[in-house]
Scaffold this active site. Structure first.
Site, PDB file in Angstrom:
ATOM      1  N   HIS A  20       0.835  -0.993  -0.048  1.00 27.06           N
ATOM      2  CA  HIS A  20       0.247   0.082   0.084  1.00 27.06           C
ATOM      3  C   HIS A  20       0.415   1.248   0.363  1.00 27.06           C
ATOM      4  CE1 HIS A  20      -4.038   1.993   0.422  1.00 27.06           C
ATOM      5  NE2 HIS A  20      -3.399   2.942   0.691  1.00 27.06           N
ATOM      6  N   ALA A  21       0.559   2.319  -1.302  1.00 31.44           N
ATOM      7  CA  ALA A  21       1.530   2.960  -1.200  1.00 31.44           C
ATOM      8  C   ALA A  21       1.552   4.215   0.258  1.00 31.44           C
ATOM      9  CB  ALA A  21       0.740   3.670  -2.304  1.00 31.44           C
ATOM     10  N   HIS A  77      -0.373  12.116  -5.669  1.00 31.66           N
ATOM     11  CA  HIS A  77      -0.383  11.636  -3.953  1.00 31.66           C
ATOM     12  C   HIS A  77       0.630  11.558  -2.721  1.00 31.66           C
ATOM     13  CE1 HIS A  77      -3.215  11.588  -1.129  1.00 31.66           C
ATOM     14  NE2 HIS A  77      -2.472  10.170  -0.632  1.00 31.66           N
ATOM     15  N   GLU A  78       1.264  11.007  -3.423  1.00 31.12           N
ATOM     16  CA  GLU A  78       2.531  10.336  -2.209  1.00 31.12           C
ATOM     17  C   GLU A  78       4.015  11.580  -2.676  1.00 31.12           C
ATOM     18  OE1 GLU A  78      -0.244   7.354  -0.852  1.00 31.12           O
ATOM     19  OE2 GLU A  78       2.021   8.372  -0.063  1.00 31.12           O
ATOM     20  N   HIS A 138       2.927  14.274  -0.353  1.00 31.65           N
ATOM     21  CA  HIS A 138       3.409  14.106   0.487  1.00 31.65           C
ATOM     22  C   HIS A 138       4.691  14.455   1.279  1.00 31.65           C
ATOM     23  CE1 HIS A 138      -0.618  12.349   2.919  1.00 31.65           C
ATOM     24  NE2 HIS A 138       0.095  10.865   1.522  1.00 31.65           N
ATOM     25  N   GLU A 187      -3.190  14.925   2.669  1.00 29.59           N
ATOM     26  CA  GLU A 187      -3.470  13.939   2.176  1.00 29.59           C
ATOM     27  C   GLU A 187      -4.133  14.933   0.510  1.00 29.59           C
ATOM     28  OE1 GLU A 187      -2.705  10.462   4.612  1.00 29.59           O
ATOM     29  OE2 GLU A 187      -2.801  11.193   1.679  1.00 29.59           O
ATOM     30  N   HIS A 246      -6.808   0.189   5.524  1.00 33.01           N
ATOM     31  CA  HIS A 246      -6.790   1.159   6.426  1.00 33.01           C
ATOM     32  C   HIS A 246      -7.709   0.665   8.118  1.00 33.01           C
ATOM     33  CE1 HIS A 246      -6.055   3.489   2.660  1.00 33.01           C
ATOM     34  NE2 HIS A 246      -5.529   4.485   3.576  1.00 33.01           N
ATOM     35  N   TYR A 304      -9.278  11.693   4.902  1.00 31.67           N
ATOM     36  CA  TYR A 304      -9.699  11.684   2.710  1.00 31.67           C
ATOM     37  C   TYR A 304     -10.705  12.112   2.473  1.00 31.67           C
ATOM     38  CZ  TYR A 304      -5.913   7.919   3.202  1.00 31.67           C
ATOM     39  OH  TYR A 304      -4.727   7.005   3.829  1.00 31.67           O
TER      40      TYR A 304
HETATM   41  C1  SLC Z   1      -2.461   6.339  -1.819  1.00 30.70           C
HETATM   42  C2  SLC Z   1      -2.531   6.282  -0.273  1.00 30.70           C
HETATM   43  C3  SLC Z   1      -1.590   6.336   0.447  1.00 30.70           C
HETATM   44 SE1  SLC Z   1      -2.265   7.968   1.627  1.00 30.70          SE
HETATM   45  C4  SLC Z   1      -3.846   6.392   0.106  1.00 30.70           C
HETATM   46  O1  SLC Z   1      -4.420   5.696   0.979  1.00 30.70           O
HETATM   47  N1  SLC Z   1      -5.092   6.073  -0.086  1.00 30.70           N
HETATM   48  C5  SLC Z   1      -5.432   7.797  -1.436  1.00 30.70           C
HETATM   49  C6  SLC Z   1      -6.708   8.067  -1.372  1.00 30.70           C
HETATM   50  C7  SLC Z   1      -7.351   7.319  -0.944  1.00 30.70           C
HETATM   51  C8  SLC Z   1      -6.696   7.055   0.180  1.00 30.70           C
HETATM   52  C9  SLC Z   1      -6.906   5.013  -0.716  1.00 30.70           C
HETATM   53  O2  SLC Z   1      -6.176   3.961  -1.355  1.00 30.70           O
HETATM   54  O3  SLC Z   1      -7.780   3.982  -0.326  1.00 30.70           O
HETATM   55 ZN    ZN Z   2      -1.738  10.358   1.431  1.00 33.41          ZN
END
Ligand code: SLC
Ligand code: ZN
Length: 597
Positions: free
Chosen positions: A320-321, A350-351, A354, A378, A480, A490
């Protein structure tokens, strides 16, 4: 006298802050080592180091409490003491702290290493979420295959986490109470520094819901046209496995067969990037170049050396990024299992957002090296990505030879943005409304799955592909929930990024209200130093001031409001309303016929 005490307090807190920086560096390095090489040995090392650090933090905390900091004159000094007066999970006794860490690392490792069998070839049982299941889910248009992938993943990543999750809830709530919070929900919401956070979330949802319902009705019709009314009903929720994403959180993958004007070119840059031999590195270099074009900071040399941008083949990692600050002013990293496609093009920005935030506030005391609130962190990368994904920008970088700007192409573009941004809001709202109930105890373990699906049906208008029981625990099939990452950040981000985008576009001279040649949907702030400087000024603040001050610095507003998002999508909302009237589609959804309570 108070003057001398305050001076002594200042000496103390800056000394403490320096020590805290060294501890955060050590904690980040050990967590990086574990999540980029998941082994029992590395898990033990990480837990051991976290335990040592928590004992040091506990000692420091006992000393910090001795100061009468509430009476100090200096705002910044009071704010630093206030933050250091909150001990966090280190308030737990060592044995419970260890149990809490093990329950979370157990869930996270389960999620990261979960494997399922292929639908077509049931001897092939080594499919990971990334890249295998994600790609199959994005491409398949076979409801039976999608159902198989959905059910198997939710079994492996969801049900198997239920025991650890229940233990985590109890221990984490104990830690909350030791920090003078009622429960973890109270603790998470305190990060937003307003006393009506949940009411604000509800108000934002009321503002956006009419637009979402129109989009939901239109998509349900297009899916019914494609799969038939025995798969997609006329008035019920949409089956969650048909939306191109394992969690139905963004529906971008069904754009190719649901966009309003199919005879207009598809706006999918995945194909174009593949044709142009794009690599993960090239996507990162393009993102870095965009940030530099705004007079923001270039990625430092260690970033390129230490980041992991592709999935290793010799070990298990958390794919997961994620973006990492090592709190030493030069070591910043991203870890993600990049694939060359539109989704990872967005994720990379997105990353990088950060990392840019880390760079901009790296002069702050360690305790202020944070987003103004979690949603701000975010929103940075996504705000930049709103410019990058504009047709104008994609043409500029040779990634889209889309049709000339005409009404139909614009609706297609807004639709593509809408099935990413509008659709996401009820999903994000659900995830933490569910966990607020769990932490408050209003959702007992025997009702976890029932309450999760009740919220998903009520807010998102989706239903599970098959009946569910309390043997299942579908919430943990989302990263998450298994990794203990708060999610309202988010929801906040997807609202405020449009407030940021609108302000930046005006600064860049790319958007002028009521000027049809300067529309928000066409805005691309690329190379605008004026916009970049304004963004940098907000990011430099970190969490040194309450977030309304940071938001006001960039947008002039002091509240999060849906007005930016609604203005951006106004033409789409009008089109969808007319289209749903034309087809007579039912707006909203009746109760699901699937059993899950
Ligand atoms: C890219 C990330 C790492 Se902070 C992320 O979890 N995001 C980005 C948008 C929503 C959420 C997800 O993937 O559920
Ligand atoms: Zn993020």
């Amino acid at each position: 006298d108070l003057e001398a005490l305050e001076h002594e307090g200042r000496e103390y807190i800056f000394q403490l802050d320096k020590a805290m920086g060294a501890r955060k560096n050590r904690a980040s390095l050990s967590e990086w080592d574990y999540t980029s090489n998941i082994t029992k040995e590395n898990e033990e090392k990480w837990i051991q180091i976290r335990l040592e650090l928590s004992q040091q933090e506990k000692r420091a905390w006992e000393e910090t409490r001795m100061y009468r900091w509430q009476e100090f004159q200096d705002f910044t000094l009071r704010r630093m003491f206030k933050k250091y007066s909150q001990l966090g999970v280190s308030a737990l006794p060592d044995d419970k702290y260890k149990m809490l860490m093990r329950s979370v690392s157990g869930m996270e490792a389960n999620y990261a290493t979960a494997k399922i069998c292929d639908f077509k070839d049931n001897t092939k049982c080594n499919l990971s979420l990334e890249p295998d299941i994600t790609e199959l889910f994005a491409k398949s248009q076979d409801p039976e295959e999608l159902k198989h992938l959905w059910v198997e993943w939710h079994k492996e990543a969801g049900s198997k986490a239920r025991h650890n999750f229940t233990e985590y809830v109890n221990l984490y709530n104990e830690a909350a109470k030791l920090n003078d919070f009622k429960d973890v929900a109270d603790w998470w919401q305190s990060e937003y520094e307003v006393d009506d956070f949940e009411q604000q979330l509800a108000k934002l949802w009321e503002d956006v819901k009419p637009l979402y319902q129109q989009l939901h009705a239109y998509v349900r019709k297009r899916l019914r046209d494609k799969y038939g009314d025995h798969v997609v009903s006329a008035k019920g929720p949409i089956p969650a496995h048909l939306l191109g994403n394992m969690w139905a959180q963004t529906w971008g993958n069904i754009e190719p067969f649901t966009r309003p004007y199919p005879d207009k070119k598809e706006i999918d840059i995945t194909q174009t990037m593949k044709e142009q031999n794009y690599t993960a590195l090239k996507m990162f270099q393009m993102s870095d170049e965009f940030f530099r074009s705004l007079n923001l900071t270039a990625m430092p040399e260690k970033f390129w050396k230490n980041s992991i941008i592709e999935k290793p083949t010799d070990r298990e990692i958390v794919c997961h990024a994620s973006a990492w600050d090592f709190y030493d002013g030069e070591d910043f990293r991203i870890k993600q299992c990049t694939t060359v496609d539109n989704e990872y093009f967005e994720t990379t920005h997105h990353e990088m957002g950060h990392i840019q935030y880390f760079l901009q506030y790296s002069h702050q005391p360690f305790v202020f090296r944070d987003g103004a609130n979690p949603g701000f962190h975010e929103a940075v990368g996504d705000t930049i990505a709103l410019s990058v994904s504009s047709p104008k920008h994609l043409r500029r970088v040779g990634l889209s030879t889309g049709d000339a700007e005409d009404e139909q192409t614009e609706i297609n573009q807004l639709y593509k943005m809408g099935i990413d941004k509008i659709v996401f809001l009820p999903f994000a709202y659900t995830l933490d409304m569910f966990r607020y109930g769990v932490f408050r105890g209003s959702t007992p373990p025997e009702d976890y799955n029932c309450h999760y699906w009740r919220l998903r049906e009520m807010l998102q208008g989706v239903e599970p592909p098959i009946n569910r029981t309390e043997e299942d625990f579908d919430a943990a099939a989302k990263y998450h929930v298994s990794a203990n990452v708060e999610y309202a950040r988010y929801y906040v981000s997807f609202i405020i990024q449009f407030q940021f985008h609108r302000a930046l576009c005006q600064l860049a001279g790319e958007y002028v209200p009521e000027d049809l040649n300067k529309k928000l949907v066409d805005c691309d702030i690329y190379q605008s130093v004026a916009a970049g400087n304004a963004l940098a000024n907000m990011l430099k603040m970190g969490s040194s001031k309450p977030w309304p001050d940071a938001m006001e610095a960039l947008t002039g507003q002091r509240q999060m409001k849906a007005d930016g998002l609604l203005e951006y999508f106004r033409p789409l909302q009008e089109w969808l309303t007319a289209e749903n009237q034309r087809t007579g589609e039912y707006i909203g959804w009746e109760p699901s016929k699937t059993q899950y309570c």
